[in-house]
Design a protein around this motif. Structure first.
Motif, mmCIF file in Angstrom:
data_model
loop_
_atom_site.group_PDB
_atom_site.id
_atom_site.type_symbol
_atom_site.label_atom_id
_atom_site.label_comp_id
_atom_site.label_asym_id
_atom_site.label_seq_id
_atom_site.Cartn_x
_atom_site.Cartn_y
_atom_site.Cartn_z
ATOM 1 N N LYS A 175 0.824 -1.205 0.000
ATOM 2 C CA LYS A 175 0.000 0.000 0.000
ATOM 3 C C LYS A 175 0.859 1.256 0.000
ATOM 4 O O LYS A 175 0.602 2.211 -0.727
ATOM 5 N N LYS B 189 3.899 1.502 -1.074
ATOM 6 C CA LYS B 189 4.561 1.593 -2.376
ATOM 7 C C LYS B 189 3.618 2.158 -3.422
ATOM 8 O O LYS B 189 4.001 2.994 -4.253
ATOM 9 N N ALA B 190 2.350 1.714 -3.373
ATOM 10 C CA ALA B 190 1.352 2.215 -4.331
ATOM 11 C C ALA B 190 1.081 3.700 -4.117
ATOM 12 O O ALA B 190 0.951 4.468 -5.082
ATOM 13 N N GLU B 191 1.007 4.108 -2.844
ATOM 14 C CA GLU B 191 0.773 5.527 -2.543
ATOM 15 C C GLU B 191 1.949 6.381 -3.004
ATOM 16 O O GLU B 191 1.769 7.482 -3.545
ATOM 17 N N ALA B 192 3.177 5.855 -2.770
ATOM 18 C CA ALA B 192 4.357 6.591 -3.222
ATOM 19 C C ALA B 192 4.373 6.714 -4.740
ATOM 20 O O ALA B 192 4.711 7.777 -5.286
ATOM 21 N N GLN B 193 3.979 5.652 -5.424
ATOM 22 C CA GLN B 193 3.925 5.692 -6.886
ATOM 23 C C GLN B 193 2.866 6.672 -7.363
ATOM 24 O O GLN B 193 3.066 7.413 -8.342
ATOM 25 N N ALA B 194 1.725 6.700 -6.647
ATOM 26 C CA ALA B 194 0.657 7.629 -7.019
ATOM 27 C C ALA B 194 1.108 9.071 -6.856
ATOM 28 O O ALA B 194 0.817 9.929 -7.699
ATOM 29 N N ARG B 195 1.821 9.341 -5.753
ATOM 30 C CA ARG B 195 2.325 10.709 -5.548
ATOM 31 C C ARG B 195 3.341 11.088 -6.618
ATOM 32 O O ARG B 195 3.353 12.215 -7.110
ATOM 33 N N ALA B 196 4.195 10.118 -6.975
ATOM 34 C CA ALA B 196 5.185 10.385 -8.034
ATOM 35 C C ALA B 196 4.497 10.666 -9.355
ATOM 36 O O ALA B 196 4.891 11.581 -10.106
ATOM 37 N N ASP B 197 3.447 9.889 -9.650
ATOM 38 C CA ASP B 197 2.692 10.100 -10.891
ATOM 39 C C ASP B 197 2.004 11.462 -10.874
ATOM 40 O O ASP B 197 1.956 12.172 -11.893
#
Length: 417
Positions: free
Chosen positions: A396, A398-406
């Motif tokens: 979760k 990791k997914a949130e970090a990826q979402a913020r990066a996106d």
């Protein structure tokens, strides 16, 4: 009846008692590490079997107490015959089987002494029993050893939890406790208990066989067990230990109290210390009583743990009745064997039939390594759930970090436009 045949019959029954002692007392060493998941059930009983075998060769002081301390060998005109010893063993074996069937961790030692005393009183009179030695080396240790071991386990458990408590240095908030090291430590402490059990309990059968050899005139009074006797008894108790005794493991592992690794570590350390000390002093201690006392003490030492006092009461009642109950069976069998060869044959057949009946009756509600201790399965489930939760949390995050990066990347593109 031919003396050689009678001696052979007594030795065979003594070794069977040793076998029942093994599976009756496996729980003393291995119930708590199985309950906490420190050792797999089949591995635990195999390890206990090997260490019981080794421990049986380390001392003979208890064997001397049994062969010449409690039952008089022949001084003062008293003559203990192989028939009397056979009757005493029958009382011990039948009580062991009854308590195993009920899953009660009773004392094999006290069953043995009770059976022998009952048979000796009927067969040779009260003078055949050394009551002073009985009180000093059996009764008093039976009263004080479980209490001392329980107090030691209580103190050790409190210390273990106090010394390993983790709190946030700034806020003082209680952090997740990491006590997995105790689970590893249980492998060593439970092994020490198994070794100690071999030094104490295997010797009781050595003492019985030595006693019958003395009674038959094949060995000098006052002498210790011969090497072949030590070897045979060591093998018998090791094989019995490997058989498991899963009914009593269930009672000791999860019936008395919920066991955690720190508790198990404290209980096993206390048990091993008490048993090794008693073996050195020649006390014929009940390892079952010591182990039970340690488990109860460790349960009282951990906050939030409930000791099932109703079961403790049933076990204590079993302890109270062990000596007299085995003594009554031993006395009745002694009356039967006094009639001669026919009486010995009837006693042997009736005893064998009773043992077989209890064994086949136990198959109706089979207990094995797969269902002996539910706590172990629950502990594994909890650990699996924690691992799964940590993995999901990482995913979760990791997914949130990826979402913020996106999101940052999209904002950068919009700004450029």
């Amino acid at each position: 009846m031919d003396i050689t045949f009678m001696v052979a019959l007594v030795i065979a029954l003594a070794l069977f008692f040793d076998f029942t002692n093994g599976f009756h007392d496996t729980a003393n060493a291995m119930a708590t590490p199985i309950a906490t998941g420190a050792i797999k059930p089949k591995t635990a009983v195999a390890l206990a079997a090997v260490l019981n075998l080794v421990g049986a060769f380390l001392s003979t002081e208890v064997a001397k107490t049994v062969s010449g301390g409690i039952i008089r060998e022949g001084s003062g005109g008293v003559q203990i015959t192989p028939e009397i010893i056979f009757a005493g063993l029958m009382g011990a074996v039948l009580w062991n089987m009854i308590t195993w069937l009920k899953g009660l961790p009773s004392s094999s030692s006290h069953a043995l002494f009770g059976g022998l005393i009952g048979a000796a009183v009927v067969g040779a009179g009260f003078s055949s029993v050394n009551f002073e030695s009985l009180v000093q080396k059996v009764i008093l240790p039976a009263v004080f050893a479980p209490v001392i071991a329980g107090l030691a386990a209580y103190v050790c458990t409190r210390l273990a939890y106090a010394l390993t408590a983790r709190h946030d240095p700034e806020t003082g908030t209680k952090l997740t406790q990491k006590r997995g090291g105790f689970r590893t430590g249980q492998v060593f402490t439970s092994s020490l208990v198994a070794l100690a059990h071999g030094t104490n309990d295997a010797q009781k059968t050595m003492g019985i066989i030595t006693l019958v050899l003395i009674a038959a005139g094949s060995q000098a009074p006052g002498s210790g067990p011969q090497l072949w006797v030590i070897t045979a008894c060591a093998l018998a108790i090791a094989v019995g230990t490997y058989a498991g005794g899963w009914r009593i493991i269930r009672t000791m592992g999860s019936g008395l109290t919920e066991v955690k690794p720190a508790q198990g570590f404290a209980a096993e350390t206390s048990t091993a210390s008490a048993i090794l000390a008693s073996s050195h002093l020649g006390f014929a201690l009940s390892t079952t009583q010591v182990a039970s006392g340690s488990v109860i003490g460790s349960g009282m030492g951990r906050r939030g743990t409930t000791v099932r006092w109703n079961l403790v009461g049933k076990i204590a009642l079993g302890w109270l009745f062990t000596l007299p109950a085995a003594g009554v069976v031993g006395a009745l069998t002694a009356l039967l064997v006094k009639t001669g060869a026919v009486g010995v044959l009837i006693a042997a057949v009736a005893g064998s039939a009773a043992v077989l009946f209890m064994f086949f009756y136990s198959r109706k509600s089979s207990v094995s390594h797969q269902n002996a201790v539910e706590v172990e399965e629950a502990g594994q489930a909890v650990r699996f759930a924690k691992k799964k939760a940590r993995a999901e949390a990482k995913a979760k995050a990791k997914a949130e970090a990826q979402a913020r990066a996106d999101a940052r990347a999209n904002n950068t593109k919009e700004n450029r436009r």
